[in-house]
Scaffold this active site. Sequence first.
Site, PDB file in Angstrom:
ATOM      1  N   ASP A  13       0.814  -1.220   0.000  1.00  0.00           N
ATOM      2  CA  ASP A  13       0.000   0.000   0.000  1.00  0.00           C
ATOM      3  C   ASP A  13       0.845   1.267   0.000  1.00  0.00           C
ATOM      4  O   ASP A  13       0.630   2.168  -0.817  1.00  0.00           O
ATOM      5  CB  ASP A  13      -0.931   0.026   1.218  1.00  0.00           C
ATOM      6  CG  ASP A  13      -2.101  -0.930   1.053  1.00  0.00           C
ATOM      7  OD1 ASP A  13      -2.313  -1.411  -0.085  1.00  0.00           O
ATOM      8  OD2 ASP A  13      -2.794  -1.197   2.047  1.00  0.00           O
ATOM      9  N   ARG A 101       1.273   5.450  17.291  1.00  0.00           N
ATOM     10  CA  ARG A 101       0.818   6.483  16.343  1.00  0.00           C
ATOM     11  C   ARG A 101       1.182   7.907  16.742  1.00  0.00           C
ATOM     12  O   ARG A 101       1.594   8.691  15.882  1.00  0.00           O
ATOM     13  CB  ARG A 101      -0.678   6.349  16.073  1.00  0.00           C
ATOM     14  CG  ARG A 101      -1.080   5.413  14.922  1.00  0.00           C
ATOM     15  CD  ARG A 101      -0.277   4.181  14.792  1.00  0.00           C
ATOM     16  NE  ARG A 101      -0.629   3.339  13.660  1.00  0.00           N
ATOM     17  CZ  ARG A 101      -0.152   2.128  13.474  1.00  0.00           C
ATOM     18  NH1 ARG A 101       0.702   1.604  14.349  1.00  0.00           N
ATOM     19  NH2 ARG A 101      -0.490   1.419  12.425  1.00  0.00           N
ATOM     20  N   ASP A 130      -6.219   4.443  13.181  1.00  0.00           N
ATOM     21  CA  ASP A 130      -4.873   5.002  13.071  1.00  0.00           C
ATOM     22  C   ASP A 130      -4.840   6.351  12.359  1.00  0.00           C
ATOM     23  O   ASP A 130      -4.037   7.211  12.701  1.00  0.00           O
ATOM     24  CB  ASP A 130      -3.952   3.980  12.399  1.00  0.00           C
ATOM     25  CG  ASP A 130      -3.732   2.771  13.298  1.00  0.00           C
ATOM     26  OD1 ASP A 130      -3.779   2.948  14.531  1.00  0.00           O
ATOM     27  OD2 ASP A 130      -3.540   1.657  12.783  1.00  0.00           O
ATOM     28  N   SER A 181      -4.184  -8.412   7.743  1.00  0.00           N
ATOM     29  CA  SER A 181      -3.572  -7.090   7.849  1.00  0.00           C
ATOM     30  C   SER A 181      -2.826  -7.048   9.177  1.00  0.00           C
ATOM     31  O   SER A 181      -3.406  -7.297  10.234  1.00  0.00           O
ATOM     32  CB  SER A 181      -4.673  -6.030   7.807  1.00  0.00           C
ATOM     33  OG  SER A 181      -4.163  -4.805   8.266  1.00  0.00           O
TER      34      SER A 181
HETATM   35  N1  ARG Z   1      -7.205  -2.276  16.233  1.00  0.00           N
HETATM   36  C1  ARG Z   1      -5.923  -1.924  16.741  1.00  0.00           C
HETATM   37  C2  ARG Z   1      -5.901  -0.503  17.175  1.00  0.00           C
HETATM   38  O1  ARG Z   1      -6.687   0.262  16.693  1.00  0.00           O
HETATM   39  C3  ARG Z   1      -4.785  -2.282  15.809  1.00  0.00           C
HETATM   40  C4  ARG Z   1      -4.801  -1.689  14.447  1.00  0.00           C
HETATM   41  C5  ARG Z   1      -3.525  -1.991  13.737  1.00  0.00           C
HETATM   42  N2  ARG Z   1      -3.638  -2.142  12.302  1.00  0.00           N
HETATM   43  C6  ARG Z   1      -3.589  -3.312  11.602  1.00  0.00           C
HETATM   44  N3  ARG Z   1      -3.572  -3.243  10.308  1.00  0.00           N
HETATM   45  N4  ARG Z   1      -3.552  -4.482  12.152  1.00  0.00           N
HETATM   46  O2  ARG Z   1      -5.141  -0.114  18.017  1.00  0.00           O
END
Ligand code: ARG
Length: 405
Positions: A13, A101, A130, A181
């Site tokens: 991506d 983040r 995110d 993912s």
């Molecule tokens: N759901 C988790 C959070 O919002 C992890 C997100 C991470 N992204 C992924 N593509 N797994 O903190």
Amino acid sequence: MSRIVLAYSGGLDTSVLLKKLILEGNEVVAMTIDLGESDGIAGTGARAALEAVRAKALDLGAYDAVLIDARERFIGEYAFAALRANALYQDVYPLSAALSRPLIADLLVKTAHELGATVVAHGCTGKGNDQVRIELGVRALDPSLVCRAPLRESPLSRPDAIAFARERGIPIAHTAERPYSIDANLWGRSIEAGVLEDPWNAPPEDAYAWTASPAAAAPVAQEIVIAFGAGEPSVDASSGAAMVAQLNIWGGAHGIGRIDLIEDRVVGLKSREVYECPAATILIGAHRALERLVLTRDELRFKALADRRYAELIYDGLWMQPLRTALDAFNDSVAPRMTGEVRLRLFCGNATVVGLRSPHGLYRERLATYGIHDAFDHQAADGFIALQALPLEAYAASQRAPVGV
Ligand code: ARG
């Protein structure tokens, strides 16, 4: 034409994004951050892999490519602050992705300032947490920067991304075919999508990369001692990122830290998320156990509420909220007493606390004992119960003969 700093992982991506932003005529700086995502797996050439990501960005035509080792900062400033708050979202998720983040936002802003960019960009989609976390971080630090999310501007399907990559000569790693993912750093690995989208499906073993199945984990228990000094953990004189990586390896071998959660996202929807967070699970369990020994009952009761709020702030992308710094100040005020040792047994998916000691411990054996050297004043309990009972007795009487009837 703008100069843009793009948060670049080297995956499909962000590689497609990099190319698209270049084709728009921009000067794109690819910023790759080392958060130790491969340090928990013994024997991987993590550094070489990240150098290759940087080289790939330059090959694709990036104006510049920077690789930032942020492992110690991530653990020291973010993960350990969360540890002092025992931060678990919805009681179980140690916030591994969420904690990284605001650091990514901070580094995007710093890199933009250093390299004279007016735009920052990331590869988050429009339905995740995110995007919120990164953009709130950027706005809090420098609202004059434009923040772009090209995958939100025009969502890109997996087949389209692969087709675009083929057309434009972007190398596609076999990971493009992977069914999940993934996001990972030293505080944990998160796994989403694919068969996990049906919450009735048990997570298949291939979803996990850091942890053995507890049923097939190491057959012999391992005992470790985590030493806390003013709230900072260390194991066998190792501390910081190296210690966390070591705990991921040990905990992973014992199948510790697998989490499966129906999660409430910031953007209002529920999603199914699977995590493996061996080190964070071990450290938070040890930290809580030490707190129970050294903090007063009132501190513990209040802290449980504050800790929950802390986890929600981090999850919601509100790292820059002054409430977070205020809660940090509270945690820092108790931290000097958080000195002591926690003995844990790692076995079959569990990190069980089996021993505790601290110079600040409030446990008094002579008060707690059922043996002969009991110093507790048993008679004092009588008056205590009588006074505690007063409101209960008044209420019970009012039920029998309500006032005014
Ligand atoms: N759901 C988790 C959070 O919002 C992890 C997100 C991470 N992204 C992924 N593509 N797994 O903190």
